[in-house]
Write a protein that holds these residues in place. Structure first.
Motif, PDB file in Angstrom:
ATOM      1  N   SER A 102       0.828  -1.208   0.000  1.00 36.44           N
ATOM      2  CA  SER A 102       0.000   0.000   0.000  1.00 36.44           C
ATOM      3  C   SER A 102       0.858   1.251   0.000  1.00 36.44           C
ATOM      4  O   SER A 102       0.567   2.223  -0.710  1.00 36.44           O
ATOM      5  CB  SER A 102      -0.929  -0.006   1.222  1.00 36.44           C
ATOM      6  OG  SER A 102      -1.898  -1.026   1.109  1.00 36.44           O
ATOM      7  N   LYS A 103       1.939   1.231   0.789  1.00 38.26           N
ATOM      8  CA  LYS A 103       2.821   2.401   0.865  1.00 38.26           C
ATOM      9  C   LYS A 103       3.562   2.627  -0.450  1.00 38.26           C
ATOM     10  O   LYS A 103       3.693   3.759  -0.914  1.00 38.26           O
ATOM     11  CB  LYS A 103       3.824   2.226   2.005  1.00 38.26           C
ATOM     12  CG  LYS A 103       3.193   2.229   3.383  1.00 38.26           C
ATOM     13  CD  LYS A 103       4.227   1.968   4.475  1.00 38.26           C
ATOM     14  CE  LYS A 103       3.578   1.908   5.847  1.00 38.26           C
ATOM     15  NZ  LYS A 103       4.564   1.568   6.907  1.00 38.26           N
ATOM     16  N   ARG A 104       4.055   1.548  -1.060  1.00 39.48           N
ATOM     17  CA  ARG A 104       4.841   1.677  -2.288  1.00 39.48           C
ATOM     18  C   ARG A 104       4.013   2.175  -3.459  1.00 39.48           C
ATOM     19  O   ARG A 104       4.460   2.987  -4.259  1.00 39.48           O
ATOM     20  CB  ARG A 104       5.465   0.328  -2.678  1.00 39.48           C
ATOM     21  CG  ARG A 104       6.609  -0.132  -1.817  1.00 39.48           C
ATOM     22  CD  ARG A 104       7.455  -1.197  -2.526  1.00 39.48           C
ATOM     23  NE  ARG A 104       6.688  -2.229  -3.167  1.00 39.48           N
ATOM     24  CZ  ARG A 104       6.345  -3.388  -2.605  1.00 39.48           C
ATOM     25  NH1 ARG A 104       6.699  -3.644  -1.363  1.00 39.48           N
ATOM     26  NH2 ARG A 104       5.653  -4.294  -3.276  1.00 39.48           N
ATOM     27  N   GLY A 106       0.652   3.318  -3.264  1.00 42.47           N
ATOM     28  CA  GLY A 106      -0.426   4.243  -2.952  1.00 42.47           C
ATOM     29  C   GLY A 106      -1.802   3.620  -3.012  1.00 42.47           C
ATOM     30  O   GLY A 106      -2.795   4.305  -3.291  1.00 42.47           O
ATOM     31  N   LEU A 107      -1.883   2.330  -2.750  1.00 40.18           N
ATOM     32  CA  LEU A 107      -3.166   1.638  -2.777  1.00 40.18           C
ATOM     33  C   LEU A 107      -3.810   1.659  -1.398  1.00 40.18           C
ATOM     34  O   LEU A 107      -3.127   1.484  -0.381  1.00 40.18           O
ATOM     35  CB  LEU A 107      -2.964   0.181  -3.213  1.00 40.18           C
ATOM     36  CG  LEU A 107      -2.432  -0.043  -4.634  1.00 40.18           C
ATOM     37  CD1 LEU A 107      -2.093  -1.521  -4.830  1.00 40.18           C
ATOM     38  CD2 LEU A 107      -3.441   0.406  -5.667  1.00 40.18           C
ATOM     39  N   GLU A 108      -5.106   1.849  -1.359  1.00 38.34           N
ATOM     40  CA  GLU A 108      -5.818   1.819  -0.079  1.00 38.34           C
ATOM     41  C   GLU A 108      -5.773   0.408   0.482  1.00 38.34           C
ATOM     42  O   GLU A 108      -5.984  -0.573  -0.237  1.00 38.34           O
ATOM     43  CB  GLU A 108      -7.261   2.261  -0.272  1.00 38.34           C
ATOM     44  CG  GLU A 108      -8.064   2.294   1.021  1.00 38.34           C
ATOM     45  CD  GLU A 108      -9.490   2.749   0.804  1.00 38.34           C
ATOM     46  OE1 GLU A 108     -10.272   2.675   1.781  1.00 38.34           O
ATOM     47  OE2 GLU A 108      -9.822   3.148  -0.324  1.00 38.34           O
TER      48      GLU A 108
END
Length: 253
Positions: A102-104, A106-108
């Motif tokens: 998610s951090k890499r 930008g996924l919720e």
């Protein structure tokens, strides 16, 4: 235990020399760690739960023809396993976006992925277990292309098994990591699932409530870790359904 030869001690387990050639005794500790051991605590009963849960999953995999290093459980904290040569990679399978993915990207968190995604991380705590590409793995000799193909196939079979088992008890398998070892039988080598499979190595969310039932409870201070692991064990039939965590889990033999 002091009379046995210690082979290796990690953050959550200790390996001792086994009673027979080619075997090891794997001891599950109560230690909980996160962020490469920057966060550490001792959770009473955690090792007992992980021993039984890993036994449950490894036995199930063996039964459907997915080879593992697991032989049998010895007692509440120990199991007998085959000695293998661990490939220095963590194999991660992701079904939903969470954690570093998610951090890499930008996924919720909780976004369902188009298909299961298999990632490889180089096992080195000093480097923070970095994400690596297949090109790195082959170039540095950590595994061959055939090994990688076999590892992906093994990981996806584990994913199918775990996803089905968890779905049946109302738990979403968000992602998990496994280690794979080379088991030598004379000059013949085969790859097997090694280490452990437990809530320490999986992300597990309650399907209805989204409650975390994995080590993120400890990482993110979301509640009582032993209660979360006990809930997983209860649903899978490893703990009686009418028992609440009391510090020393009572397990079904």
């Amino acid at each position: 235990m002091a009379r046995r030869k210690k082979i290796y001690e990690g953050k959550a387990k200790i390996l001792y020399e086994g009673p027979e050639p080619g075997t090891l005794v794997q001891y599950f500790k109560d230690d909980a760690t996160a962020y490469n051991a920057e966060k550490h605590a001792v959770i009473d009963g955690k090792g007992v739960l992980n021993n039984r849960l890993s036994e449950f999953f490894m036995t199930g995999l063996n039964a459907i023809g997915v080879p593992t290093h697991f032989i049998r459980r010895l007692n509440m904290r120990e199991q007998l396993v085959r000695q293998v040569e661990i490939i220095p990679l963590e194999v991660v399978v992701r079904n939903f976006a969470a954690g570093s993915l998610s951090k890499r990207l930008g996924l919720e968190e909780g976004t369902q992925l188009p298909r299961p995604i298999v990632e490889f991380y180089y096992k080195d705590d000093r480097l923070g277990d970095p994400l690596v590409a297949e090109e790195h793995i082959i170039a540095f000799g950590w595994a061959s292309q055939q090994d990688l193909d076999d590892m992906v196939a093994l990981a996806l079979r584990v994913n199918d098994f775990l996803s089905g088992v968890m779905l049946a008890v109302g738990i979403r398998l968000v992602d998990f990591k496994i280690e794979i070892g080379r088991l030598w039988e004379g000059d013949f080598q085969r790859l097997v699932v090694a280490d452990e499979i437990s809530p320490d190595s999986c992300r597990l969310w309650d399907i209805e409530t989204g409650r975390h039932l994995d080590k993120d409870v400890f990482r993110r201070d979301l509640g009582d870790l032993a209660d979360a692991y006990s809930e997983v064990a209860r649903r899978l039939g490893v703990l009686p359904t009418n028992v609440t965590h009391s510090g020393k889990p009572r397990l079904i033999n």
